[in-house]
Design an enzyme around this catalytic site. Structure first.
Site, PDB file in Angstrom:
ATOM      1  N   ASP A  67      57.811  24.853 -16.935  1.00 18.62           N
ATOM      2  CA  ASP A  67      58.135  23.476 -16.557  1.00 18.62           C
ATOM      3  C   ASP A  67      58.332  23.324 -15.052  1.00 18.62           C
ATOM      4  O   ASP A  67      58.381  24.311 -14.316  1.00 18.62           O
ATOM      5  CB  ASP A  67      59.391  22.999 -17.313  1.00 18.62           C
ATOM      6  CG  ASP A  67      60.540  24.007 -17.257  1.00 18.62           C
ATOM      7  OD1 ASP A  67      60.477  24.953 -16.458  1.00 18.62           O
ATOM      8  OD2 ASP A  67      61.504  23.838 -18.017  1.00 18.62           O
ATOM      9  N   HIS A 137      67.727  23.071 -25.650  1.00 22.66           N
ATOM     10  CA  HIS A 137      66.384  22.830 -25.120  1.00 22.66           C
ATOM     11  C   HIS A 137      65.705  24.128 -24.715  1.00 22.66           C
ATOM     12  O   HIS A 137      66.358  25.091 -24.317  1.00 22.66           O
ATOM     13  CB  HIS A 137      66.377  21.780 -24.000  1.00 22.66           C
ATOM     14  CG  HIS A 137      66.888  22.205 -22.660  1.00 22.66           C
ATOM     15  ND1 HIS A 137      67.689  21.399 -21.891  1.00 22.66           N
ATOM     16  CD2 HIS A 137      66.708  23.318 -21.927  1.00 22.66           C
ATOM     17  CE1 HIS A 137      67.963  22.026 -20.760  1.00 22.66           C
ATOM     18  NE2 HIS A 137      67.384  23.192 -20.752  1.00 22.66           N
TER      19      HIS A 137
HETATM   20  C1  GLP Z   1      66.660  24.648 -17.294  1.00 22.44           C
HETATM   21  C2  GLP Z   1      65.231  25.121 -17.589  1.00 22.44           C
HETATM   22  C3  GLP Z   1      65.162  25.913 -18.861  1.00 22.44           C
HETATM   23  C4  GLP Z   1      66.263  26.961 -18.876  1.00 22.44           C
HETATM   24  C5  GLP Z   1      67.601  26.256 -18.882  1.00 22.44           C
HETATM   25  C6  GLP Z   1      68.789  27.206 -18.970  1.00 22.44           C
HETATM   26  O1  GLP Z   1      66.945  23.387 -17.769  1.00 22.44           O
HETATM   27  N1  GLP Z   1      64.282  24.057 -17.652  1.00 22.44           N
HETATM   28  O2  GLP Z   1      63.882  26.514 -18.975  1.00 22.44           O
HETATM   29  O3  GLP Z   1      66.140  27.789 -19.988  1.00 22.44           O
HETATM   30  O4  GLP Z   1      67.688  25.500 -17.686  1.00 22.44           O
HETATM   31  O5  GLP Z   1      69.121  27.660 -17.700  1.00 22.44           O
HETATM   32  P1  GLP Z   1      70.180  28.764 -17.375  1.00 22.44           P
HETATM   33  O6  GLP Z   1      69.495  30.060 -17.676  1.00 22.44           O
HETATM   34  O7  GLP Z   1      70.459  28.600 -15.924  1.00 22.44           O
HETATM   35  O8  GLP Z   1      71.357  28.520 -18.241  1.00 22.44           O
END
Ligand code: GLP
Length: 234
Positions: A67, A137
């Site tokens: 993304d 998500h």
């Molecule tokens: C963002 C990304 C995701 C990711 C999520 C969790 O929103 N688009 O792909 O998995 O954050 O992030 P973190 O690993 O910093 O908790």
């Protein structure tokens, strides 16, 4: 689905990098699906270290990212292109033209979504790395009425904007739109590797053992034949 618990972020990162490294060793021209966020930073550091030691060769590898934010060019430090360049691509021997992300600044977003969907499908992802949001998500597929199938642009959930604002000066600076692989795009990967820290324990439990529902997008992974989940307990 294989669920592996590790004692620390470092151990989780080492194992995750080990699995990605094994994929690269077994198939030097493999296609890796990559993710952003804080979860994979340690994994990328391990991969960079192994590459520097000459243990891994990325010269034939192609990558596709999940993304990108809309409206942030690749030289903006908050963009996912910038994140990938600085956390991984600039530290390994990958050809920059073999690293792909959706273009969040495309003038025609619908055309960009179709282009990226075709690109990912054409390459065929061997191993897709995923993090998970607190609302379940994956990529930027937010809880919804249906599972979005293909690459699409999306309005970010308020909780995602709040969560990701920690990386911005002000919450108002967080883009409200993003472009993301769809659930169908992600599910086409041959293998999926999801990593999550202890702050995600509750949502991981719901996603892996609860009902399969677009209200918890990651729950769809229960239907994929080859998923490995690595959790860190601390
Ligand atoms: C963002 C990304 C995701 C990711 C999520 C969790 O929103 N688009 O792909 O998995 O954050 O992030 P973190 O690993 O910093 O908790």
């Amino acid at each position: 689905m294989r669920i592996i618990e590790k004692n620390s972020y470092e151990e989780m990162s080492e194992l995750c990098a080990g699995i990605i490294g094994a994929q690269v060793l077994m198939k030097p021209d493999c296609v890796l699906g990559l993710a952003t966020g804080s979860s994979p930073i340690g994994t990328y550091a391990c991969l960079a270290e192994q590459c520097a030691k000459g243990l891994l060769d990325f010269s034939q590898v192609q990558t596709v990212n999940l993304d990108e934010y809309c409206g942030l060019p690749g030289d903006n430090p908050q963009s996912y292109r910038y994140f990938m360049d600085t956390q991984l691509f600039n530290k390994i021997n990958i050809e920059k033209e073999n690293t792909h992300l959706p273009d969040g600044c495309a003038a025609d977003m619908q055309a960009e979504c179709l282009r990226y969907e075709k690109l990912v499908a054409g390459l065929g992802v061997d191993l897709q790395l995923l993090g998970i949001g607190h609302n379940g998500h994956i990529g930027f597929n937010e809880p919804a009425e249906d599972f979005p199938v293909i690459v699409h642009s999306v309005k970010l959930a308020e909780s995602t904007i709040q969560a990701n604002s920690r990386l911005f000066d002000r919450v108002e600076d967080v883009p409200t739109q993003a472009v993301t692989m769809g659930i169908g795009t992600i599910m086409k990967a041959k293998k999926i590797l999801l990593i999550a820290g202890p702050d995600k324990a509750e949502i991981v439990e719901r996603a892996m053992r609860g009902a399969v529902t677009p209200q918890v997008p990651a729950s769809v992974l229960q239907l994929h034949p080859d998923v490995t989940v690595i959790l860190s307990k601390a």
